[in-house]
Scaffold this motif. Sequence first.
Motif, PDB file in Angstrom:
ATOM      1  N   SER A 152     -31.224  49.217   0.167  1.00  0.00           N
ATOM      2  CA  SER A 152     -32.740  47.539  -0.851  1.00  0.00           C
ATOM      3  C   SER A 152     -31.597  46.226  -0.278  1.00  0.00           C
ATOM      4  CB  SER A 152     -32.619  47.847  -2.601  1.00  0.00           C
ATOM      5  OG  SER A 152     -33.177  47.030  -2.394  1.00  0.00           O
ATOM      6  N   PHE A 153     -30.699  45.905  -0.551  1.00  0.00           N
ATOM      7  CA  PHE A 153     -30.397  44.660  -0.274  1.00  0.00           C
ATOM      8  C   PHE A 153     -30.373  44.316   0.913  1.00  0.00           C
ATOM      9  CE2 PHE A 153     -28.374  40.076  -0.334  1.00  0.00           C
ATOM     10  CZ  PHE A 153     -29.131  39.627  -1.043  1.00  0.00           C
ATOM     11  N   PRO A 154     -30.649  43.826   1.553  1.00  0.00           N
ATOM     12  CA  PRO A 154     -31.728  42.112   1.831  1.00  0.00           C
ATOM     13  C   PRO A 154     -32.931  43.684   2.194  1.00  0.00           C
ATOM     14  CG  PRO A 154     -30.840  41.656   3.618  1.00  0.00           C
ATOM     15  CD  PRO A 154     -29.913  42.444   3.168  1.00  0.00           C
ATOM     16  N   SER A 155     -34.549  42.757   1.660  1.00  0.00           N
ATOM     17  CA  SER A 155     -35.347  43.291   2.269  1.00  0.00           C
ATOM     18  C   SER A 155     -35.611  43.504   3.857  1.00  0.00           C
ATOM     19  CB  SER A 155     -36.917  42.922   1.416  1.00  0.00           C
ATOM     20  OG  SER A 155     -37.588  43.424   2.158  1.00  0.00           O
ATOM     21  N   GLY A 156     -35.560  43.985   4.217  1.00  0.00           N
ATOM     22  CA  GLY A 156     -35.883  44.595   6.036  1.00  0.00           C
ATOM     23  C   GLY A 156     -36.834  43.924   6.393  1.00  0.00           C
ATOM     24  N   HIS A 157     -38.289  44.725   5.779  1.00  0.00           N
ATOM     25  CA  HIS A 157     -38.959  44.276   5.644  1.00  0.00           C
ATOM     26  C   HIS A 157     -39.587  42.205   5.813  1.00  0.00           C
ATOM     27  CE1 HIS A 157     -41.130  47.887   5.519  1.00  0.00           C
ATOM     28  NE2 HIS A 157     -42.145  47.897   5.994  1.00  0.00           N
ATOM     29  N   ALA A 158     -38.916  41.385   4.734  1.00  0.00           N
ATOM     30  CA  ALA A 158     -39.335  40.551   4.256  1.00  0.00           C
ATOM     31  C   ALA A 158     -38.149  39.585   5.227  1.00  0.00           C
ATOM     32  CB  ALA A 158     -38.518  39.968   2.694  1.00  0.00           C
TER      33      ALA A 158
END
Length: 703
Positions: free
Chosen positions: A367-373
């Motif tokens: 989950s960390f970090p968000s790839g999309h973000a």
Amino acid sequence: MDLMSPQSLLQWLIQWTSQYPAWTGVVIFATAMLESLVLVGMVVPGAAMMLGVGALIALGALDLWPSLAWAAAGAVAGDGISFWIGYRFRDHLRGIWPFSRFTSLIDRGETFFQRHGGKSVVLGRFVGPVRAVIPTIAGMMAMSPRRFVIINVLSAIAWAPAYILPGVVFGASLKLASEVAVRLVVLILLLAALLLLTGWIVRRVLAFLQPRTAAMLAAFERWGRRHPRAGDVGAALIDPRHPESKALFVLAGLLLVAAAGFSAILAYVAGAPGAAGLDRTVYNLMRSLRTPWADSVMVSVTMLGDAFVYAAVTAAVAAWLLWKRNPPAAVHLLSAVAFGAILNRVLKLTLHVPRPTELYTGVSSFSFPSGHATMAMVTYGFLAVLVARELRPGRRRFAYVAAGLLIISIAASRVYLGAHWFTDVAGGLALGLAWVALLGIAYRRHFAPAVPAAGLVLTVVLSLTLAAGVHMAGEHGDELQRYALRQPVRSMTLANWWSDGWRTLEAFRDDLRGADQQPFNLQWAGELQALSAHLQRHGWRRPVPATLGNSLQWLNPHPKLAGLPLLPQVNNGRHEQLLLVHPGREPDRQWALRLWRSNVRIPGSGAAVWLGSVTEQRLSRTLRLFSYPQRLDTYDAPLSALAPALQGLRWRTARRAANEVPAGVNWDGRVVLATGAPAGDGLTGYSHPPTADTAVAGVPAGR
């Protein structure tokens, strides 16, 4: 009343405005006056507050014409005071605090007034940058008071509806949305506030940095000369004469190490990610705001951050830059995206932070970090840097604001869909921003041929539109299923449900208004199509579908309730799967029946237990502009109206315990249990067949 609840706060506001209409008028007057007052109007969000006034008008809390009158009067008073200040002090005003701190704004106002003359008083009401000073400038330049008063009054009469009527339309839209789900209204308001805040922050940051950038870079160069070793790396970043590839590689490595260290410390300090605290709170809030319509929109938004889309956009823009003979810009763009992707994967593999729900496999399961973000910030952020470099300083904010809105929308969609914890998205945005800032400074400070800004923007927009369109056409349905809310399924025998198991099912529709609004007063065990066909043989019918074309009926000046489309409603993030209506006791009334699938299945038959709500609706009109079916909070009489249609089914009446029905709910706790199961299965205590006289066992028809 919990004033921290959005619904409670809205109810309190509506109640207060209804109880104190005179004071509400004073508040509207004061808001409009302050919004028009010299300098004060720069910090008072008068336009947003007038929009809110319009929304309250649509919700029935305020009257239209008095509100318009109060707003216009306040605008006249504010501009009148501002004019008097300028007329009284003239040029001495420049030396009086706080006007002495805004001489550049006064100069801009004078230029505007000299260009447009008396029309500037009218135009100034609707032009943000000079809105707060134009009446004062008119006074300073000795405009005739009589002429000013006439223009002031006429422009205020035009200003009030121009700002309030859009709020009425917005409020009517919220009113319609609240028929679907109050959570949809809250989500719309939260997203609107988030996007407005994003635009405001980007503009303020640019306004702060642009006049100070040269001095900051000069100071950094002086520091580099005093620290030669570190200065070589810094010089590569900001010195156009210095080769940058080696230093940028070092900077990229340092960024990777720093990001990994920061993330590891964060994970250690926070403990198990998402287990408690802010992450869990935001996750639960977003889950409570889920609706099918919002899910569809958010899935579309999140797909703009998928690898297929950002890779296609990057390839198209890089190819266009090479065609325009600008290899440095293409290399910087490819470097930004490639390193962002590598950085994200390394951190995921290093930290192994689990997602809130299982959605992917392999590296993407972390989950960390968000790839999309991260990738949205890197890709669209650096594209904004490329575009802004080709624009005049005054227009660069448009590129950054547009990119910021897109990036924040993608990031918000990840949290809404439950794909990431809030800290995943915040971390991804921070890492992406750091890398874009470093690479962007290097690109802006080193030589690269100029490119046509219009061509660059057109390439970005066309490639993004085409890639997103192709991606969504092929994958939107599958992605919608991926992110869909899931409920655990449990089995229950028909006899167990019939006797007492029905009590374990939800008693109320799951919406933000809580467990005290719309009860489930019907439960059906069996095939939904069988119940639908049976009820339609007894006079119930499917309503007009809520399509884009049919929605124009809401604007019909002479509406008929039976001809208006009926909006779906949400329970636990899903729309009902059966919706039927029947004419009511009066011409502008009707009964409505909705059923949602529960998480209970009957073993053997494979049938489900369905939760139903039988309600009464009336024709509601807003300012004679909008007409729609509005649900009434009465539930016993609608249940009685359903009874004649139950002939031929096996049914009985049960009752919720008194402590299960909150005070103030107009419901006696009775629930009709119905099934189409054949005789001989051991079900006892049912009425068969019911008649109009027996209605619901013990409840007279027409109650």
